[in-house]
Design an enzyme around this catalytic site. Structure first.
Site, PDB file in Angstrom:
ATOM      1  N   GLU A   1     -45.543 -22.107  46.628  1.00  0.00           N
ATOM      2  CA  GLU A   1     -45.443 -23.446  46.027  1.00  0.00           C
ATOM      3  C   GLU A   1     -46.562 -24.340  46.543  1.00  0.00           C
ATOM      4  O   GLU A   1     -47.233 -25.045  45.783  1.00  0.00           O
ATOM      5  CB  GLU A   1     -44.091 -24.095  46.353  1.00  0.00           C
TER       6      GLU A   1
ATOM      7  N   HIS B   1     -40.906 -25.736  40.526  1.00  0.00           N
ATOM      8  CA  HIS B   1     -39.565 -25.139  40.535  1.00  0.00           C
ATOM      9  C   HIS B   1     -39.618 -23.799  41.270  1.00  0.00           C
ATOM     10  O   HIS B   1     -40.523 -22.996  41.018  1.00  0.00           O
ATOM     11  CB  HIS B   1     -39.105 -24.936  39.087  1.00  0.00           C
TER      12      HIS B   1
END
Ligand code: GAR
Length: 203
Positions: A176, A111
């Site tokens: 990420e 996320h």
């Protein structure tokens, strides 16, 4: 080696990073299949280009989730590929009972915010508008609540005065790509324990 599946709906840059890290030996897992709810997802093309199995599965009529009979088909396909761990990477549907029950404690998600701040969608813009000075990304276990499962790992990035949502997103995305591999390595190694909401490394 454990089998992982990546579920992705779109661009697939996290998938691409996962594949790169499998190919260079940084990520110790076998990518059994890539599944998308979107026929045109670039993620499917990336998987094919690298010789991995790419599967489109009909998501059914709902926009943000899968009706049980459609989600059961996801379960069946993942079981057929003997998947140990499901990695959601920009899979834009809420996971419900069929998958949660069949893969209990074996679904993780990335996320683009520091949870529990900014769950949901369009969160880089929300973080910018809120005025936080740091944002980042989170890899967490998936449970019945959206973006609410136990946190496996996070990385923080600064939010700069001149940022736009696009610039901030790019800064977060770089992290990420790094932390998803770290998180997957940890979970497939089994070298962790869960105490309450805490995911704690063991050796
Ligand atoms: C990533 O930023 C990921 O964190 C986000 O979607 C993007 C997918 O990019 N996921 C969510 O917002 C889930 N709530 P990618 O397709 O290039 O990996």
């Amino acid at each position: 080696m454990k089998n992982i599946a990546v579920l992705a709906s779109g661009r697939g840059s996290n998938l691409e990073a996962i594949i790169k890290n499998i190919e260079n030996g940084t990520l110790q897992a076998n990518l059994a299949c890539v599944i998308s709810d979107n026929k045109d997802a670039r993620a499917l093309q990336i998987a094919r280009d690298h010789g991995f199995k790419a599967i489109w599965l009909d998501p059914g009529p709902k926009k943000t989730w899968l009706l049980p009979e459609f989600e059961e088909n996801y379960v069946k396909t993942l079981q057929e590929h003997k998947v140990d761990l499901i990695c959601l990477a920009g899979f834009m549907r809420i996971i419900k009972k069929p998958l949660l029950e069949a893969f209990k404690g074996r679904i993780i998600n990335i996320h683009p915010a520091l949870l529990p701040s900014f769950p949901g969608l369009d969160v880089q813009r929300k973080a910018l508008e809120y005025g936080v000075k740091f944002s980042g990304c989170t890899v967490h276990f998936v449970n019945e609540d959206v973006d609410a499962g136990a946190i496996i790992t996070q990385a923080a990035v600064p939010v700069l005065d001149e940022d736009t949502p696009e610039i901030l997103s790019a800064r977060i995305l770089k992290e990420e790509h790094r932390i998803y591999t770290e998180a997957i390595n940890l979970i497939v190694s089994g070298k962790y324990r869960i105490a309450g909401r805490r995911v704690i490394k063991t050796s």
